[in-house]
Scaffold this motif. Structure first.
Motif, PDB file in Angstrom:
ATOM      1  N   ILE A 113       0.861  -1.211   0.000  1.00  0.00           N
ATOM      2  CA  ILE A 113       0.000   0.000   0.000  1.00  0.00           C
ATOM      3  C   ILE A 113       0.883   1.242   0.000  1.00  0.00           C
ATOM      4  CG2 ILE A 113      -1.999  -1.024   1.176  1.00  0.00           C
ATOM      5  CD1 ILE A 113      -1.009   0.178   3.789  1.00  0.00           C
ATOM      6  N   MET A 114       0.318   2.346  -0.525  1.00  0.00           N
ATOM      7  CA  MET A 114       0.975   3.659  -0.381  1.00  0.00           C
ATOM      8  C   MET A 114       0.335   4.359   0.814  1.00  0.00           C
ATOM      9  SD  MET A 114      -0.911   5.845  -3.414  1.00  0.00           S
ATOM     10  CE  MET A 114      -0.436   7.444  -2.793  1.00  0.00           C
ATOM     11  N   HIS A 115       0.894   5.497   1.206  1.00  0.00           N
ATOM     12  CA  HIS A 115       0.375   6.158   2.414  1.00  0.00           C
ATOM     13  C   HIS A 115      -0.899   6.939   2.099  1.00  0.00           C
ATOM     14  CE1 HIS A 115      -0.070   8.905   5.742  1.00  0.00           C
ATOM     15  NE2 HIS A 115       0.807   8.224   6.443  1.00  0.00           N
ATOM     16  N   ARG A 116      -0.845   7.810   1.082  1.00  0.00           N
ATOM     17  CA  ARG A 116      -1.949   8.653   0.584  1.00  0.00           C
ATOM     18  C   ARG A 116      -2.153   9.938   1.376  1.00  0.00           C
ATOM     19  NH1 ARG A 116      -4.935   4.734  -2.400  1.00  0.00           N
ATOM     20  NH2 ARG A 116      -6.399   6.272  -3.199  1.00  0.00           N
ATOM     21  N   ASP A 117      -1.534  10.074   2.560  1.00  0.00           N
ATOM     22  CA  ASP A 117      -1.805  11.313   3.316  1.00  0.00           C
ATOM     23  C   ASP A 117      -0.569  11.758   4.086  1.00  0.00           C
ATOM     24  OD1 ASP A 117      -4.478  12.372   5.624  1.00  0.00           O
ATOM     25  OD2 ASP A 117      -3.293  13.446   4.132  1.00  0.00           O
ATOM     26  N   ILE A 118       0.589  11.780   3.381  1.00  0.00           N
ATOM     27  CA  ILE A 118       1.837  12.248   4.012  1.00  0.00           C
ATOM     28  C   ILE A 118       1.731  13.766   4.196  1.00  0.00           C
ATOM     29  CG2 ILE A 118       4.304  12.679   3.593  1.00  0.00           C
ATOM     30  CD1 ILE A 118       3.961   9.871   4.367  1.00  0.00           C
ATOM     31  N   LYS A 119       1.910  14.215   5.441  1.00  0.00           N
ATOM     32  CA  LYS A 119       1.956  15.638   5.768  1.00  0.00           C
ATOM     33  C   LYS A 119       2.415  15.755   7.212  1.00  0.00           C
ATOM     34  CE  LYS A 119      -2.982  15.508   6.766  1.00  0.00           C
ATOM     35  NZ  LYS A 119      -4.278  16.126   6.517  1.00  0.00           N
ATOM     36  N   PRO A 120       2.852  16.935   7.655  1.00  0.00           N
ATOM     37  CA  PRO A 120       3.432  17.045   9.004  1.00  0.00           C
ATOM     38  C   PRO A 120       2.529  16.501  10.120  1.00  0.00           C
ATOM     39  CG  PRO A 120       3.929  19.009   7.736  1.00  0.00           C
ATOM     40  CD  PRO A 120       3.004  18.176   6.885  1.00  0.00           C
ATOM     41  N   SER A 121       1.198  16.671   9.985  1.00  0.00           N
ATOM     42  CA  SER A 121       0.308  16.222  11.087  1.00  0.00           C
ATOM     43  C   SER A 121       0.187  14.698  11.149  1.00  0.00           C
ATOM     44  CB  SER A 121      -1.084  16.830  10.912  1.00  0.00           C
ATOM     45  OG  SER A 121      -1.704  16.251   9.773  1.00  0.00           O
ATOM     46  N   ASN A 122       0.668  13.998  10.117  1.00  0.00           N
ATOM     47  CA  ASN A 122       0.601  12.525  10.131  1.00  0.00           C
ATOM     48  C   ASN A 122       1.969  11.900  10.344  1.00  0.00           C
ATOM     49  OD1 ASN A 122      -2.153  12.493   9.825  1.00  0.00           O
ATOM     50  ND2 ASN A 122      -2.089  12.317   7.592  1.00  0.00           N
ATOM     51  N   ILE A 123       2.926  12.726  10.777  1.00  0.00           N
ATOM     52  CA  ILE A 123       4.246  12.226  11.170  1.00  0.00           C
ATOM     53  C   ILE A 123       4.380  12.556  12.658  1.00  0.00           C
ATOM     54  CG2 ILE A 123       6.741  12.293  10.765  1.00  0.00           C
ATOM     55  CD1 ILE A 123       6.101  13.547   7.995  1.00  0.00           C
ATOM     56  N   ILE A 134       5.825  10.707  -2.538  1.00  0.00           N
ATOM     57  CA  ILE A 134       7.168  11.314  -2.594  1.00  0.00           C
ATOM     58  C   ILE A 134       7.030  12.844  -2.711  1.00  0.00           C
ATOM     59  CG2 ILE A 134       9.339  11.441  -3.891  1.00  0.00           C
ATOM     60  CD1 ILE A 134       8.940   8.708  -2.617  1.00  0.00           C
ATOM     61  N   TRP A 135       6.104  13.281  -3.557  1.00  0.00           N
ATOM     62  CA  TRP A 135       5.812  14.726  -3.666  1.00  0.00           C
ATOM     63  C   TRP A 135       5.401  15.282  -2.309  1.00  0.00           C
ATOM     64  CZ3 TRP A 135       5.516  18.919  -7.137  1.00  0.00           C
ATOM     65  CH2 TRP A 135       4.773  20.015  -6.667  1.00  0.00           C
ATOM     66  N   SER A 136       4.453  14.602  -1.638  1.00  0.00           N
ATOM     67  CA  SER A 136       3.951  15.091  -0.339  1.00  0.00           C
ATOM     68  C   SER A 136       5.071  15.178   0.683  1.00  0.00           C
ATOM     69  CB  SER A 136       2.846  14.150   0.181  1.00  0.00           C
ATOM     70  OG  SER A 136       1.862  13.958  -0.810  1.00  0.00           O
ATOM     71  N   LEU A 137       5.998  14.201   0.631  1.00  0.00           N
ATOM     72  CA  LEU A 137       7.159  14.241   1.538  1.00  0.00           C
ATOM     73  C   LEU A 137       7.994  15.471   1.241  1.00  0.00           C
ATOM     74  CD1 LEU A 137       9.227  13.169   3.578  1.00  0.00           C
ATOM     75  CD2 LEU A 137      10.155  11.709   1.759  1.00  0.00           C
ATOM     76  N   GLY A 138       8.268  15.703  -0.054  1.00  0.00           N
ATOM     77  CA  GLY A 138       9.090  16.860  -0.443  1.00  0.00           C
ATOM     78  C   GLY A 138       8.473  18.160   0.039  1.00  0.00           C
ATOM     79  N   LEU A 139       7.165  18.305  -0.189  1.00  0.00           N
ATOM     80  CA  LEU A 139       6.492  19.552   0.201  1.00  0.00           C
ATOM     81  C   LEU A 139       6.503  19.722   1.726  1.00  0.00           C
ATOM     82  CD1 LEU A 139       5.125  21.765  -1.490  1.00  0.00           C
ATOM     83  CD2 LEU A 139       2.928  20.769  -0.864  1.00  0.00           C
ATOM     84  N   SER A 140       6.281  18.603   2.443  1.00  0.00           N
ATOM     85  CA  SER A 140       6.282  18.670   3.919  1.00  0.00           C
ATOM     86  C   SER A 140       7.661  19.067   4.433  1.00  0.00           C
ATOM     87  CB  SER A 140       5.876  17.308   4.509  1.00  0.00           C
ATOM     88  OG  SER A 140       4.590  16.935   4.040  1.00  0.00           O
ATOM     89  N   LEU A 141       8.732  18.533   3.806  1.00  0.00           N
ATOM     90  CA  LEU A 141      10.095  18.857   4.253  1.00  0.00           C
ATOM     91  C   LEU A 141      10.402  20.336   4.018  1.00  0.00           C
ATOM     92  CD1 LEU A 141      12.047  15.700   2.979  1.00  0.00           C
ATOM     93  CD2 LEU A 141      11.675  16.373   5.378  1.00  0.00           C
ATOM     94  N   VAL A 142       9.960  20.895   2.871  1.00  0.00           N
ATOM     95  CA  VAL A 142      10.211  22.316   2.599  1.00  0.00           C
ATOM     96  C   VAL A 142       9.464  23.167   3.627  1.00  0.00           C
ATOM     97  CG1 VAL A 142       9.922  24.218   0.946  1.00  0.00           C
ATOM     98  CG2 VAL A 142      10.639  21.966   0.136  1.00  0.00           C
ATOM     99  N   GLU A 143       8.218  22.776   3.916  1.00  0.00           N
ATOM    100  CA  GLU A 143       7.434  23.546   4.911  1.00  0.00           C
ATOM    101  C   GLU A 143       8.136  23.525   6.268  1.00  0.00           C
ATOM    102  OE1 GLU A 143       3.420  22.201   5.607  1.00  0.00           O
ATOM    103  OE2 GLU A 143       3.082  23.731   7.148  1.00  0.00           O
ATOM    104  N   MET A 144       8.659  22.366   6.673  1.00  0.00           N
ATOM    105  CA  MET A 144       9.300  22.265   7.989  1.00  0.00           C
ATOM    106  C   MET A 144      10.656  22.955   7.999  1.00  0.00           C
ATOM    107  SD  MET A 144       8.178  18.446   9.208  1.00  0.00           S
ATOM    108  CE  MET A 144       8.571  17.547   7.708  1.00  0.00           C
ATOM    109  N   ALA A 145      11.320  22.981   6.801  1.00  0.00           N
ATOM    110  CA  ALA A 145      12.642  23.635   6.725  1.00  0.00           C
ATOM    111  C   ALA A 145      12.509  25.159   6.772  1.00  0.00           C
ATOM    112  CB  ALA A 145      13.341  23.211   5.429  1.00  0.00           C
ATOM    113  N   LEU A 146      11.451  25.699   6.137  1.00  0.00           N
ATOM    114  CA  LEU A 146      11.265  27.166   6.084  1.00  0.00           C
ATOM    115  C   LEU A 146      10.397  27.655   7.227  1.00  0.00           C
ATOM    116  CD1 LEU A 146      10.639  27.711   2.250  1.00  0.00           C
ATOM    117  CD2 LEU A 146      12.795  27.828   3.528  1.00  0.00           C
ATOM    118  N   GLY A 147       9.514  26.769   7.748  1.00  0.00           N
ATOM    119  CA  GLY A 147       8.635  27.173   8.853  1.00  0.00           C
ATOM    120  C   GLY A 147       7.324  27.729   8.369  1.00  0.00           C
TER     121      GLY A 147
END
Ligand SMILES: Nc1ncnc2c1ncn2[C@@H]1O[C@H](COP(=O)(O)OP(=O)(O)OP(=O)(O)O)[C@@H](O)[C@H]1O
Ligand SMILES: NCCNc1nnc(-c2ccc(F)c(F)c2Nc2ccc(I)cc2F)o1
Ligand SMILES: [Mg+2]
Length: 335
Positions: free
Chosen positions: A139-149, A199-212
């Motif tokens: 299965i894939m995750h489908r909902d990668i984002k900061p609130s689900n980590i 993978i896209w959702s991970l990338g976007l979440s990492l940029v959000e957490m890196a910039l704040g």
């Protein structure tokens, strides 16, 4: 054994999601077991209960509960533990491991941004969690984002809220996107999507957490420099840091993600390897975007994959909560 509603005692609310409320709960196994004096609940079986509201026929409800039982077999250091599920009053209840550091969206509200070496450990945990879900459960995750980590004070980083039940996915308002979208361009366009969308959702979440801050529309170079002028625990209010930060409405946002260039990290404040990993995760075309195996061999991943202990994350989480506590104390003293 079978978990039932009246086994649970409500402690407090952990947070409100778009589709439900997460309560901190504990279970009684038997009430003459050792009790904590100050809190009157059974100490080591504390676990949140997530209630997902559903208006579905009993047959569908039973199918969802049956499919969620797969969670019993989801055992990985990078996946939040599962304690059981049951249907009650039109709700699907999911009991899971309590992560006492909360989710990364909460952490991000406490600090200006998350440092690169912590983001490296987060990247390792998410990629290993995604790998586990694909290799062992297809299965894939489908909902990668900061609130689900989620994180805990042991420094562990784990994924939750992944699409393990096809029927639950169909029954919940998948069209409901919430305030901001971590969805990939192909998914927003209604095209076929798969693991590459995670993978896209991970990338976007990492940029959000890196910039704040949520990185669409991308901050200007001036905005970013202003961001980095303050220390990560500075009291500088978030919006001051971004100059003319404009919050786009959800549809403007989706159009931006589909039509405009993807966000990237400034080489000035981040390592070339981290910038490269982000660029490969945020390719708009799935054929150009890095896949899971490529990322598992990327220099940025390798830099943090070797460190086996969670000590540095654990120390950082302590710091975050200490700073947060001292700020709370200061505010209380000033009142
Ligand atoms: N296992 C857990 N341990 C500790 N806190 C949790 C746990 N699961 C969820 N939470 C907290 O509860 C909050 C609400 O969770 P929920 O999944 O319902 O919504 P969300 O992920 O924030 O948003 P959405 O509904 O869009 O998915 C989360 O932000 C998180 O901080
Ligand atoms: N606020 C409501 C919207 N967010 C959301 N929260 N949980 C889910 C979820 C969706 C599909 C699914 F199959 C699950 F098992 C889901 N839940 C789930 C999966 C794994 C674990 I461990 C714990 C869970 F709650 O969707
Ligand atoms: Mg969630």
């Amino acid at each position: 054994g079978e978990l039932k509603h009246d086994d649970l005692v409500n402690i407090c609310e952990l947070g409100q999601g778009n589709g439900g409320i997460v309560w901190k709960y504990c279970t009684f196994t038997n009430i003459d077991d050792h009790w904590c004096t100050w809190c009157q609940w059974f100490w080591n079986s504390l676990s949140p209960k997530k209630g997902i509201y559903l208006e579905v026929k009993p047959a569908v409800e039973n199918q969802i509960v049956r499919e969620l039982k797969v969670l019993d077999r989801c055992n990985s250091p990078y996946i939040v533990g599962f304690y059981g599920t049951f249907a009650a009053e039109g709700q699907i209840n999911i009991c899971m491991e309590y992560m006492d550091g909360g989710s990364l969206d909460l952490i991000l509200k406490k600090v200006m941004r998350i440092p690169e070496h912590i983001l490296g450990k987060i990247t390792v945990a998410v990629l290993r969690g995604l790998s586990y879900l694909r290799e062992h459960h297809r299965i894939m995750h489908r909902d990668i984002k900061p609130s689900n980590i989620l994180v805990n004070h042991q420094g562990e980083i784990k994924l939750c809220d992944f699409g393990v039940s096809a029927q639950l996915i169909n029954s919940t308002l998948q069209t409901f996107i919430g305030t901001r979208s971590y969805m990939s361009p192909e998914r927003l366009e209604g095209a076929h999507y798969g693991i590459m969308s995670d993978i896209w959702s991970l990338g976007l979440s990492l940029v959000e957490m890196a910039l704040g801050r949520y990185p669409i529309p991308p901050p200007s170079i001036e905005d970013i420099d202003r961001l980095f002028d303050v220390d990560p625990y500075g009291n500088q209010s978030r919006l001051e840091g971004y100059g003319c930060y404009k919050v786009l409405a959800i549809f403007e946002l989706m159009e931006w993600i589909v039509n405009e260039a993807p966000p990237s990290l400034p080489q000035k404040h981040f390592s070339p390897e981290f910038c490269d990993l982000i660029d490969r995760c945020l390719k708009k075309s799935t054929t150009e975007r890095a896949d899971l195996n490529t990322l598992l061999h990327h220099p940025f991943y390798k830099r943090y994959a070797t460190e086996s202990d969670n000590q540095d994350v654990s120390l950082w989480i302590e710091q975050v909560y200490q700073k947060d506590q001292s700020l709370t104390n200061d505010n209380n003293n000033n009142q």
